[in-house]
Design a protein around this motif. Structure first.
Motif, PDB file in Angstrom:
ATOM      1  N   ILE A  26      37.391  34.305  53.575  1.00  0.00           N
ATOM      2  CA  ILE A  26      36.971  35.858  53.565  1.00  0.00           C
ATOM      3  C   ILE A  26      38.048  36.776  52.790  1.00  0.00           C
ATOM      4  O   ILE A  26      37.505  37.696  51.975  1.00  0.00           O
ATOM      5  CB  ILE A  26      36.974  36.574  55.244  1.00  0.00           C
ATOM      6  CG1 ILE A  26      35.976  35.821  56.108  1.00  0.00           C
ATOM      7  CG2 ILE A  26      36.881  37.874  55.216  1.00  0.00           C
ATOM      8  CD1 ILE A  26      35.747  35.951  57.411  1.00  0.00           C
ATOM      9  N   SER A  27      39.446  36.339  53.036  1.00  0.00           N
ATOM     10  CA  SER A  27      40.364  36.982  52.035  1.00  0.00           C
ATOM     11  C   SER A  27      40.187  36.626  50.599  1.00  0.00           C
ATOM     12  O   SER A  27      40.319  37.649  49.669  1.00  0.00           O
ATOM     13  CB  SER A  27      41.682  36.582  52.326  1.00  0.00           C
ATOM     14  OG  SER A  27      42.007  36.928  53.717  1.00  0.00           O
ATOM     15  N   LEU A  28      39.693  35.443  50.231  1.00  0.00           N
ATOM     16  CA  LEU A  28      39.387  35.273  48.697  1.00  0.00           C
ATOM     17  C   LEU A  28      38.194  35.848  48.301  1.00  0.00           C
ATOM     18  O   LEU A  28      38.012  36.022  47.002  1.00  0.00           O
ATOM     19  CB  LEU A  28      39.306  33.689  48.582  1.00  0.00           C
ATOM     20  CG  LEU A  28      40.715  32.776  48.899  1.00  0.00           C
ATOM     21  CD1 LEU A  28      40.386  31.641  48.798  1.00  0.00           C
ATOM     22  CD2 LEU A  28      41.462  33.333  47.675  1.00  0.00           C
ATOM     23  N   THR A 304      34.420  26.247  39.501  1.00  0.00           N
ATOM     24  CA  THR A 304      34.353  27.405  40.322  1.00  0.00           C
ATOM     25  C   THR A 304      35.486  28.137  40.492  1.00  0.00           C
ATOM     26  O   THR A 304      36.535  27.695  40.631  1.00  0.00           O
ATOM     27  CB  THR A 304      33.470  27.086  41.831  1.00  0.00           C
ATOM     28  OG1 THR A 304      33.350  28.276  42.380  1.00  0.00           O
ATOM     29  CG2 THR A 304      34.559  26.341  42.623  1.00  0.00           C
ATOM     30  N   GLU A 305      35.639  29.268  40.388  1.00  0.00           N
ATOM     31  CA  GLU A 305      36.617  30.407  40.145  1.00  0.00           C
ATOM     32  C   GLU A 305      37.323  30.372  41.770  1.00  0.00           C
ATOM     33  O   GLU A 305      38.499  30.486  42.010  1.00  0.00           O
ATOM     34  CB  GLU A 305      36.504  31.562  39.647  1.00  0.00           C
ATOM     35  CG  GLU A 305      36.336  31.573  38.148  1.00  0.00           C
ATOM     36  CD  GLU A 305      36.150  32.981  37.626  1.00  0.00           C
ATOM     37  OE1 GLU A 305      36.751  34.016  38.246  1.00  0.00           O
ATOM     38  OE2 GLU A 305      35.700  32.944  36.338  1.00  0.00           O
ATOM     39  N   ILE A 306      36.564  30.618  42.540  1.00  0.00           N
ATOM     40  CA  ILE A 306      36.808  30.606  44.155  1.00  0.00           C
ATOM     41  C   ILE A 306      36.114  29.406  44.833  1.00  0.00           C
ATOM     42  O   ILE A 306      35.094  29.059  44.311  1.00  0.00           O
ATOM     43  CB  ILE A 306      36.505  32.088  44.698  1.00  0.00           C
ATOM     44  CG1 ILE A 306      35.134  32.321  44.556  1.00  0.00           C
ATOM     45  CG2 ILE A 306      37.511  33.141  44.125  1.00  0.00           C
ATOM     46  CD1 ILE A 306      34.816  33.788  45.392  1.00  0.00           C
ATOM     47  N   PRO A 307      36.658  29.014  45.862  1.00  0.00           N
ATOM     48  CA  PRO A 307      35.985  27.927  46.613  1.00  0.00           C
ATOM     49  C   PRO A 307      34.881  28.110  47.177  1.00  0.00           C
ATOM     50  O   PRO A 307      34.404  29.301  47.175  1.00  0.00           O
ATOM     51  CB  PRO A 307      37.224  27.489  47.471  1.00  0.00           C
ATOM     52  CG  PRO A 307      38.111  28.783  47.724  1.00  0.00           C
ATOM     53  CD  PRO A 307      38.137  29.443  46.515  1.00  0.00           C
ATOM     54  N   GLN A 308      33.922  27.179  47.405  1.00  0.00           N
ATOM     55  CA  GLN A 308      32.600  27.253  47.902  1.00  0.00           C
ATOM     56  C   GLN A 308      32.662  28.019  49.074  1.00  0.00           C
ATOM     57  O   GLN A 308      31.829  28.672  49.477  1.00  0.00           O
ATOM     58  CB  GLN A 308      32.166  25.760  48.199  1.00  0.00           C
ATOM     59  CG  GLN A 308      32.781  24.890  49.262  1.00  0.00           C
ATOM     60  CD  GLN A 308      31.974  23.505  49.300  1.00  0.00           C
ATOM     61  OE1 GLN A 308      31.529  23.252  48.388  1.00  0.00           O
ATOM     62  NE2 GLN A 308      32.541  22.773  50.194  1.00  0.00           N
ATOM     63  N   GLU A 309      33.482  27.922  50.069  1.00  0.00           N
ATOM     64  CA  GLU A 309      33.615  28.557  51.117  1.00  0.00           C
ATOM     65  C   GLU A 309      33.743  30.143  51.067  1.00  0.00           C
ATOM     66  O   GLU A 309      33.082  31.091  51.830  1.00  0.00           O
ATOM     67  CB  GLU A 309      34.478  28.235  52.525  1.00  0.00           C
ATOM     68  CG  GLU A 309      35.867  28.187  52.017  1.00  0.00           C
ATOM     69  CD  GLU A 309      36.192  26.988  51.068  1.00  0.00           C
ATOM     70  OE1 GLU A 309      35.580  26.188  50.603  1.00  0.00           O
ATOM     71  OE2 GLU A 309      37.585  26.742  51.282  1.00  0.00           O
TER      72      GLU A 309
END
Lengths: 363, 363
Positions: A26-28, A304-309
């Motif tokens: 959520i923070s990412l 991916t720049e940010i993880p899948q979650e």
């Protein structure tokens, strides 16, 4: 100038281990933030906020009732044990909060239907927290599978998700082994992912029939630790899957078509966060004299720049943002595929319970 | 000084396409040579010898009876259609010639038992022509699977062998589609390999029960084009396999243990002749926060100086050479594992024929 997309404010209902990963996600996610955490003990909620670096000012609550009253919470992430989902997911929806519900989402489709009806009635978005669905690898693979010239007709699917390797501490202590908390055991936990993968690969066409393989393993309390099943469609397609807490970590999907085959071995959680591999082979065959292959599978790697979650949270918040800003309706795809996944779980469970006879998958 | 190992002189009974590959293998094996070829037409036998560069002086015969009378033939490679195996494999043994028999070796275990009894009674070596068994990769993989610390306890096995992709010419013309020639269809052909792989991975312990998956596909003549089954052992182990002429080339084995997992995707015919890959992961798991894996699978590559089919011939000829030079007995491992493979095929066939009910695997 377009209005900036709103930042969706999350509450977290329950301090399960998985909530550490999702609160980080959520923070990412650029359109999301954590504003409140609830536990049955306010100290536990406070410690969670401190220990995992949640934003200053994140509010701690010592009960689930209280966080539901927080008007600064737009959406709730609910990682409670499955047996508590019906009560608290429905309560979340009834308070007009959007619902990101961890899997297994319910003990049976009747319970899930009550949750989905509450979301529909209260105009909130529903999504289950199946992270791998949101990796750009999943999109890249679907493009290949949809290419008739390269993949042809879908023939069969096989998937395995296992972990734990039979570790005694895990088997004795984890909530997944408690019949009053997670009565679906490994079928609801690891099996959820393989069933979702099979549905995803078959464009969400429900199989007709489920047959469990005859030797599932249960613990003393009757909770499934290992099981497997075959799913069949009327046109000759079929799928097999296996889920286990007794086997070394395995995360396989093999998808076989008339013209191509796709394989991956880390579908649930990629080996590393920043990229994820798979292989695809198309229009190959034996070479002259059958001494080898015309061409081996090609290796793909999707960054991916940010993880899948975090992509999952971003997608969920984007849908919620559209509802808040533009009055859009909730996206129906997510509750629909969640419900289909549950229907297959229910059919496999029924086959296990009826002595491994074929069971028609519900509608 | 040790005596040089004898060169084993092969006859080839029937000019099937696969005989091109195996005659090349006999030439590549250092202890083997082709000395005679038989077909129902002597011209076909002569053409085969010329077209495929067999040694000068290779004798051509226009009948199978004649090649059996050739006293310069030590061993016979028999790639005839399965329905002819019983007659000609028994005749080969009765003429005191060692028998390298292509798979499927027989239409049922009763037929195979007559072949094996003839081999035993006449003191000749029997081996089925399952090439991948002889690749050094197979040995390397078995070492890992036998390592309790790295692989742990075997939990499950999955294997697929398919090819053809439903090509209409193949489906209409190949002998594998003719009920009078290869009545076991894809189960005897591609299924043979996956069943052997499952037995190999389980140290040749026969499963207790076979259950066919409910939607096999047959051609108009009733020959199996695609089928699948599950095999179970009493201790909770199980295996699934799928064989098909309707799917793109696929050659998978996944072997899952409590502490490790082995995967390969070209087990029947490696992508290339000179080396063959597989992956193995051991004692891995989720990393801190379950953001990825502690360690991904390791990639292995096993080189071979001569292709697996030449190693097969070399092994067979080495056993025959021991019998000729030292009066050794025939090696019993090969008929035993061939018979176990046939027993599982028979059980799967029986399950298909009885409406997909469980069938006890014979002894």
């Amino acid at each position: 100038m377009a209005e900036k997309a709103p930042i969706i404010r999350f509450g977290i209902m329950g301090c399960a281990t998985i909530a550490i990963k999702v609160s980080r996600a959520i923070s990412l996610a650029p359109n999301s933030t954590v504003v409140a955490v609830a536990s049955r003990s306010i100290d536990k909620a406070r410690n969670f906020i401190t220990a995992h670096g949640l934003p200053e000012g994140t509010r701690a609550y010592g009960s689930y009732e209280e966080i539901l009253e927080d008007e600064g919470v737009d959406a709730m992430y609910v990682p409670l044990p499955t047996s508590l989902h019906l009560r608290w997911a429905v309560a979340t929806a009834e308070k007009g909060k959007h619902l990101l519900l961890d899997k297994p989402v319910a003990l049976c489709v009747a319970d899930l239907d009550r949750i989905l009806e509450a979301c529909e009635a209260n105009g909130v978005q529903y999504m289950d927290a199946t992270m791998w669905m949101h990796h750009p690898r999943t999109v890249a693979m679907k493009e290949l599978l949809s290419d008739q010239g390269r993949f042809g007709t879908l023939r069969s699917i096989h998937s395995v998700f296992s972990y734990g390797g039979g570790d005694p501490y895990f088997l004795e202590n984890d909530i997944r082994m408690k019949p009053d908390l997670d009565a679906l055991g490994v079928l609801g936990d690891a099996g959820w992912y393989s069933i979702r993968a099979i549905l995803w690969a078959s464009d969400y066409q429900l199989p007709t029939t489920a047959v469990a393989i005859s030797n599932p393993i249960k613990n003393a309390a009757g909770v499934l630790l290992s099981c497997a099943a075959t799913l069949t469609w009327d046109d000759g397609r079929f799928a097999t899957f296996h889920c286990s807490f007794l086997t070394h970590i395995t995360m396989e999907i093999s998808i076989m078509g008339s013209r191509g085959v796709l394989n991956l071995t880390d579908f649930v959680i990629p080996y590393e966060e920043s990229s994820a591999p798979f292989t695809f082979v198309s229009n190959s065959g034996f070479n002259e004299g059958s001494l080898g292959w015309i061409a081996p599978p090609e290796k793909y790697k999707v960054s991916t720049e940010i993880p899948q979650e975090a992509l999952m949270v971003q997608e969920f918040s984007s849908l919620v943002g559209e509802m808040k800003s533009n009055g859009s309706k909730a996206e129906k795809k997510w509750p629909e595929i969640s419900r289909k996944t549950q229907l297959v779980i229910d059919a496999v469970k029924a086959s296990i319970d009826n002595g491994f006879q074929p069971v028609q998958v519900g509608k």
